[in-house]
Design a protein around this motif. Structure first.
Motif, PDB file in Angstrom:
ATOM      1  N   PRO A   6       0.800  -1.220   0.000  1.00  0.00           N
ATOM      2  CA  PRO A   6       0.000   0.000   0.000  1.00  0.00           C
ATOM      3  C   PRO A   6       0.833   1.270   0.000  1.00  0.00           C
ATOM      4  N   LEU A   7       2.060   1.228   0.514  1.00  0.00           N
ATOM      5  CA  LEU A   7       2.873   2.438   0.573  1.00  0.00           C
ATOM      6  C   LEU A   7       3.917   2.466  -0.543  1.00  0.00           C
ATOM      7  N   ALA A   8       3.795   1.550  -1.492  1.00  0.00           N
ATOM      8  CA  ALA A   8       4.750   1.494  -2.597  1.00  0.00           C
ATOM      9  C   ALA A   8       4.586   2.711  -3.502  1.00  0.00           C
ATOM     10  N   PRO A   9       5.617   3.024  -4.311  1.00  0.00           N
ATOM     11  CA  PRO A   9       5.456   4.103  -5.290  1.00  0.00           C
ATOM     12  C   PRO A   9       4.286   3.764  -6.223  1.00  0.00           C
ATOM     13  N   PRO A  10       3.590   4.792  -6.718  1.00  0.00           N
ATOM     14  CA  PRO A  10       2.415   4.560  -7.556  1.00  0.00           C
ATOM     15  C   PRO A  10       2.659   3.601  -8.723  1.00  0.00           C
ATOM     16  N   VAL A  11       3.806   3.676  -9.369  1.00  0.00           N
ATOM     17  CA  VAL A  11       4.051   2.817 -10.525  1.00  0.00           C
ATOM     18  C   VAL A  11       3.998   1.346 -10.120  1.00  0.00           C
ATOM     19  N   GLU A  12       4.593   1.019  -8.975  1.00  0.00           N
ATOM     20  CA  GLU A  12       4.608  -0.364  -8.515  1.00  0.00           C
ATOM     21  C   GLU A  12       3.194  -0.819  -8.119  1.00  0.00           C
ATOM     22  N   THR A  80      -7.591   0.597 -19.049  1.00  0.00           N
ATOM     23  CA  THR A  80      -7.012   1.792 -19.677  1.00  0.00           C
ATOM     24  C   THR A  80      -6.660   2.895 -18.678  1.00  0.00           C
ATOM     25  N   ARG A  81      -7.267   2.848 -17.490  1.00  0.00           N
ATOM     26  CA  ARG A  81      -6.957   3.868 -16.471  1.00  0.00           C
ATOM     27  C   ARG A  81      -6.753   3.164 -15.134  1.00  0.00           C
ATOM     28  N   VAL A  82      -5.680   3.520 -14.436  1.00  0.00           N
ATOM     29  CA  VAL A  82      -5.410   3.006 -13.088  1.00  0.00           C
ATOM     30  C   VAL A  82      -4.999   4.211 -12.246  1.00  0.00           C
ATOM     31  N   VAL A  83      -5.849   4.603 -11.292  1.00  0.00           N
ATOM     32  CA  VAL A  83      -5.621   5.826 -10.523  1.00  0.00           C
ATOM     33  C   VAL A  83      -5.446   5.447  -9.056  1.00  0.00           C
ATOM     34  N   PRO A  84      -4.195   5.520  -8.540  1.00  0.00           N
ATOM     35  CA  PRO A  84      -3.946   5.074  -7.172  1.00  0.00           C
ATOM     36  C   PRO A  84      -4.131   6.169  -6.127  1.00  0.00           C
ATOM     37  N   SER A  85      -4.433   5.748  -4.906  1.00  0.00           N
ATOM     38  CA  SER A  85      -4.364   6.615  -3.733  1.00  0.00           C
ATOM     39  C   SER A  85      -3.843   5.742  -2.595  1.00  0.00           C
ATOM     40  N   ASN A  86      -3.873   6.247  -1.345  1.00  0.00           N
ATOM     41  CA  ASN A  86      -3.279   5.456  -0.274  1.00  0.00           C
ATOM     42  C   ASN A  86      -4.079   4.195   0.064  1.00  0.00           C
ATOM     43  N   GLU A  87      -5.421   4.277  -0.042  1.00  0.00           N
ATOM     44  CA  GLU A  87      -6.235   3.127   0.376  1.00  0.00           C
ATOM     45  C   GLU A  87      -7.182   2.611  -0.694  1.00  0.00           C
ATOM     46  N   LEU A  88      -7.306   3.349  -1.806  1.00  0.00           N
ATOM     47  CA  LEU A  88      -8.171   2.933  -2.913  1.00  0.00           C
ATOM     48  C   LEU A  88      -7.397   3.057  -4.223  1.00  0.00           C
ATOM     49  N   VAL A  89      -7.684   2.182  -5.167  1.00  0.00           N
ATOM     50  CA  VAL A  89      -7.203   2.341  -6.541  1.00  0.00           C
ATOM     51  C   VAL A  89      -8.423   2.233  -7.453  1.00  0.00           C
ATOM     52  N   VAL A 115     -13.069  -0.715  -8.405  1.00  0.00           N
ATOM     53  CA  VAL A 115     -12.362   0.012  -7.345  1.00  0.00           C
ATOM     54  C   VAL A 115     -11.749  -1.014  -6.399  1.00  0.00           C
ATOM     55  N   TYR A 116     -10.436  -0.940  -6.229  1.00  0.00           N
ATOM     56  CA  TYR A 116      -9.727  -1.803  -5.289  1.00  0.00           C
ATOM     57  C   TYR A 116      -9.519  -1.064  -3.972  1.00  0.00           C
ATOM     58  N   GLN A 117      -9.600  -1.821  -2.870  1.00  0.00           N
ATOM     59  CA  GLN A 117      -9.368  -1.249  -1.535  1.00  0.00           C
ATOM     60  C   GLN A 117      -8.311  -2.092  -0.820  1.00  0.00           C
ATOM     61  N   VAL A 118      -7.433  -1.421  -0.073  1.00  0.00           N
ATOM     62  CA  VAL A 118      -6.419  -2.174   0.672  1.00  0.00           C
ATOM     63  C   VAL A 118      -7.049  -2.711   1.960  1.00  0.00           C
ATOM     64  N   MET A 119      -6.779  -3.976   2.259  1.00  0.00           N
ATOM     65  CA  MET A 119      -7.306  -4.616   3.468  1.00  0.00           C
ATOM     66  C   MET A 119      -6.330  -4.376   4.633  1.00  0.00           C
TER      67      MET A 119
ATOM     68  N   LEU B  88      -8.819   9.800  -3.377  1.00  0.00           N
ATOM     69  CA  LEU B  88     -10.006   9.297  -4.073  1.00  0.00           C
ATOM     70  C   LEU B  88     -11.102   9.026  -3.050  1.00  0.00           C
ATOM     71  N   VAL B  89     -12.354   9.213  -3.460  1.00  0.00           N
ATOM     72  CA  VAL B  89     -13.491   8.745  -2.665  1.00  0.00           C
ATOM     73  C   VAL B  89     -14.369   7.909  -3.593  1.00  0.00           C
ATOM     74  N   ALA B  90     -14.597   6.660  -3.226  1.00  0.00           N
ATOM     75  CA  ALA B  90     -15.438   5.770  -4.023  1.00  0.00           C
ATOM     76  C   ALA B  90     -16.834   5.755  -3.419  1.00  0.00           C
ATOM     77  N   THR B  91     -17.839   5.955  -4.261  1.00  0.00           N
ATOM     78  CA  THR B  91     -19.222   5.950  -3.787  1.00  0.00           C
ATOM     79  C   THR B  91     -20.050   4.988  -4.636  1.00  0.00           C
ATOM     80  N   SER B  92     -21.094   4.435  -4.026  1.00  0.00           N
ATOM     81  CA  SER B  92     -22.063   3.681  -4.822  1.00  0.00           C
ATOM     82  C   SER B  92     -23.436   3.836  -4.198  1.00  0.00           C
ATOM     83  N   GLY B  93     -24.449   3.461  -4.954  1.00  0.00           N
ATOM     84  CA  GLY B  93     -25.809   3.591  -4.475  1.00  0.00           C
ATOM     85  C   GLY B  93     -26.800   3.185  -5.540  1.00  0.00           C
TER      86      GLY B  93
END
Lengths: 143, 143
Positions: A6-12, A80-89, A115-119, B88-93
């Motif tokens: 989860p704390l890896a550089p965005p590319v990884e 085609t799009r992968v947008v990372p953040s600290n806890e969601l991609v 949407v991926y979430q880190v556990m 990012l904020v992921a929402t659904s509904g």
């Protein structure tokens, strides 16, 4: 399977998510139900078109069991799009899939958002999974 | 409109996103095209069912222009999940919407995923917006 970073550089992290997506695709095409379900978070929601959503792993297992029985196969996609953040991609892209009927093969194509979430253990799991077709409804239902 | 607070506690960020979503809903129902488009990021993708996606603000403006001309109205939704992260904020509904035709009003209902991303200036904008119907295709097209 590689552990999440989860704390890896965005590319990884992007490469890791792309790998998970490819593995989930393989599980679908191999009709490996338990492997496929393992990519989802416990409170994940899968939202197929023209059906109510599947919330949680039991409902997701039922959804894919039905999809396999209905003859969906040859699932392909391009992320085609992968947008990372600290806890969601957040990811999006395009898909193609075939539905075998007794008389024909129906080809569908469309787009998706996953949407991926880190556990808590650092693994990345799919939280929301939704898609729809680019084709008119009649093409899919009447062909 | 309140400014975004990307570093705010999650509860405050969730309330902010819910407020933006309500404002976007109002803009749609008021047919305020420019206000509606202003909720999207410059590289946003809007992914309606049975159409190709609209990528970028010009395409999104065209999409909603057509939706208004087609007679879509009375858009309502309930945002049931709001999952924040740092960027990012992921929402659904779920949603309901009416389509007025010369002879009838067609009611549709379904689910959506909207992903918000924080901009460099701190404002939160919609990056991905996708939905699909819970109803069988024929219900929507043939009624």
């Amino acid at each position: 399977m590689a552990t999440a970073r989860p704390l890896a550089p965005p590319v990884e992290l992007k490469a890791h998510i792309e790998m998970l997506h490819e593995e989930a695709l393989r599980a679908f095409n191999n009709r490996d139900l338990e492997k496929l379900v393992s990519f989802y978070a416990p409170d994940a929601m899968v939202m197929p078109p023209n059906q109510v959503p599947a919330a949680g792993l039991n409902a997701i297992r039922e959804l894919y069991t039905e999809a396999f029985e209905m003859g969906f196969s040859n699932f392909q996609f391009e992320m085609t799009r992968v947008v990372p953040s600290n806890e969601l991609v957040a990811t999006s892209g395009t898909y193609t899939i075939d539905l075998k009927t007794p008389s024909d093969i129906i080809h569908d194509r469309g787009k998706f958002v996953a949407v991926y979430q880190v556990m808590k253990n650092g693994a990345w799991k799919v939280l929301f999974d939704i898609w729809n077709s680019d084709l008119p409804p009649v093409t899919m239902t009447m062909k």
